[in-house]
Structures are given as C-alpha cells and as structure tokens.
Design a protein around this motif. Structure first.
Motif, PDB file in Angstrom:
ATOM      1  N   ALA A   7       0.841  -1.201   0.000  1.00  0.00           N
ATOM      2  CA  ALA A   7       0.000   0.000   0.000  1.00  0.00           C
ATOM      3  C   ALA A   7       0.875   1.250   0.000  1.00  0.00           C
ATOM      4  N   ALA A  52      -8.310  -1.325 -10.133  1.00  0.00           N
ATOM      5  CA  ALA A  52      -9.192  -0.481  -9.323  1.00  0.00           C
ATOM      6  C   ALA A  52      -9.653   0.767 -10.069  1.00  0.00           C
ATOM      7  N   ALA A  77      -7.516   7.361   0.318  1.00  0.00           N
ATOM      8  CA  ALA A  77      -8.410   6.228   0.597  1.00  0.00           C
ATOM      9  C   ALA A  77      -8.571   5.344  -0.639  1.00  0.00           C
ATOM     10  N   ASP A  78      -8.720   5.946  -1.814  1.00  0.00           N
ATOM     11  CA  ASP A  78      -8.855   5.178  -3.057  1.00  0.00           C
ATOM     12  C   ASP A  78      -7.636   4.291  -3.282  1.00  0.00           C
ATOM     13  N   GLU A  81      -7.372   1.464  -0.565  1.00  0.00           N
ATOM     14  CA  GLU A  81      -8.390   0.435  -0.808  1.00  0.00           C
ATOM     15  C   GLU A  81      -8.096  -0.388  -2.059  1.00  0.00           C
ATOM     16  N   GLU A  84      -5.376  -2.740  -0.349  1.00  0.00           N
ATOM     17  CA  GLU A  84      -5.720  -3.405   0.907  1.00  0.00           C
ATOM     18  C   GLU A  84      -7.164  -3.908   0.962  1.00  0.00           C
ATOM     19  N   GLY A  85      -8.020  -3.395   0.093  1.00  0.00           N
ATOM     20  CA  GLY A  85      -9.443  -3.693   0.203  1.00  0.00           C
ATOM     21  C   GLY A  85     -10.088  -2.668   1.109  1.00  0.00           C
ATOM     22  N   PRO A  86     -11.355  -2.876   1.464  1.00  0.00           N
ATOM     23  CA  PRO A  86     -12.064  -1.890   2.282  1.00  0.00           C
ATOM     24  C   PRO A  86     -11.336  -1.599   3.597  1.00  0.00           C
ATOM     25  N   ILE A  87     -11.382  -0.352   4.001  1.00  0.00           N
ATOM     26  CA  ILE A  87     -10.709   0.073   5.226  1.00  0.00           C
ATOM     27  C   ILE A  87     -11.517  -0.412   6.420  1.00  0.00           C
ATOM     28  N   ASP A  94     -15.798  -7.873   8.895  1.00  0.00           N
ATOM     29  CA  ASP A  94     -15.945  -8.681   7.689  1.00  0.00           C
ATOM     30  C   ASP A  94     -16.695  -9.978   7.942  1.00  0.00           C
ATOM     31  N   ASN A 114     -14.367   3.004  11.484  1.00  0.00           N
ATOM     32  CA  ASN A 114     -13.859   2.762  10.128  1.00  0.00           C
ATOM     33  C   ASN A 114     -14.251   3.898   9.179  1.00  0.00           C
ATOM     34  N   ARG A 118     -11.691   6.216   7.119  1.00  0.00           N
ATOM     35  CA  ARG A 118     -11.792   6.341   5.668  1.00  0.00           C
ATOM     36  C   ARG A 118     -12.005   7.799   5.271  1.00  0.00           C
TER      37      ARG A 118
END
Length: 144
Positions: A7, A52, A77-78, A81, A84-87, A94, A114, A118
């Motif tokens: 990241a 992405a 954040a974009d 993510e 890493e995927g969603p923050i 999850d 979260n 974000r």
C-alpha cells in the motif's frame, strides 16, 4: 495501524504518476526509476491500481500509463483500498469469527470508527501527495 509495504508503494507510485499529469504518459520502468522501487514491485502495484480504475494503460506508439481520472479526484483512501481492500481496523466487521463476538459491546461501534478513518484518508487528494514536501526549518540557521 500501519499500511502494508505494498500500500505504501502504491501511494509512492501514484504520486510519481501524478507528476506526469497533463496528458503525459509514463511506464512502470520509468516509475520504478523515479521512485527507487524495483520494477517487478511497481508492475504488481500498477496491476492493482489499474484493476481499481486508478491507472489506465494506453497501448501503441506513444502509449504508457496515465491516471484514469484527474489527480484531484483520486484520494489516499482510493489508493489504499485498491491494494488493501475496504478500510476496516478489525476483522469482525468482515464477518470473521471472534472469540468474544457474542458478548462484545464494541462491535457495533467499529463501523463509525472505520468511516472516520476512511473519511480522513479520503480528505487527502493525490494532488497534495504529489507535491514536493515543504522543507523543514533549519534550527541552526546555517543554510545547507
């Protein structure tokens, strides 16, 4: 909390790519040379960023990599993510199993935490990250 190396490299790579804005295209090899990252690492990061929708690859003569949208419309954040995927600070969000899930009084609050994290990352545009960092004042007064 600490970002993964990948990241971090994605942020560095996107910052370098943003400096080629204005229609300029670049390559993974050029980004690697500019950032000091290994070419295979940059290629891996570029693949994730392209998937992405943050980078676009243009084929043919004069082709290369370019931002998929204006740097001002891409946030930290974009980028995070994309790699890493969603923050989410905890795994229980999850749906992962947790030893104290049935008695946890904090779980209902994690979505707000979260979202705040974000939101903070979303408030930092790529244009800000791609600028040269301001020089710190020299406390000794002696110029370098």
């Amino acid at each position: 909390m600490r970002l993964s190396n990948l990241a971090d490299y994605a942020v560095v790579t996107m910052s370098a790519a943003a400096r080629h804005c204005g229609g300029g295209r670049t390559s993974a090899a050029e980004l690697a040379a500019e950032t000091g990252l290994p070419v295979p690492t940059v290629q891996k990061v570029v693949s994730k960023l392209s998937a992405a929708g943050l980078l676009r690859s243009v084929r043919g003569a004069g082709g290369g990599l370019q931002l998929a949208r204006p740097a001002a419309a891409i946030t930290l954040a974009d980028i995070v993510e994309a790699v890493e995927g969603p923050i989410a600070l905890t795994a229980c969000i999850d749906g992962d199993e947790c030893a104290v899930d049935h008695t946890c009084s904090v779980k209902p609050h994690w979505p707000a935490v979260n979202a705040a994290l974000r939101g903070a990352l979303a408030g930092i545009p790529l244009t800000q990250l791609s600028k040269a960092a301001p020089r710190e004042p020299n406390p000794s007064g002696i110029s370098a």
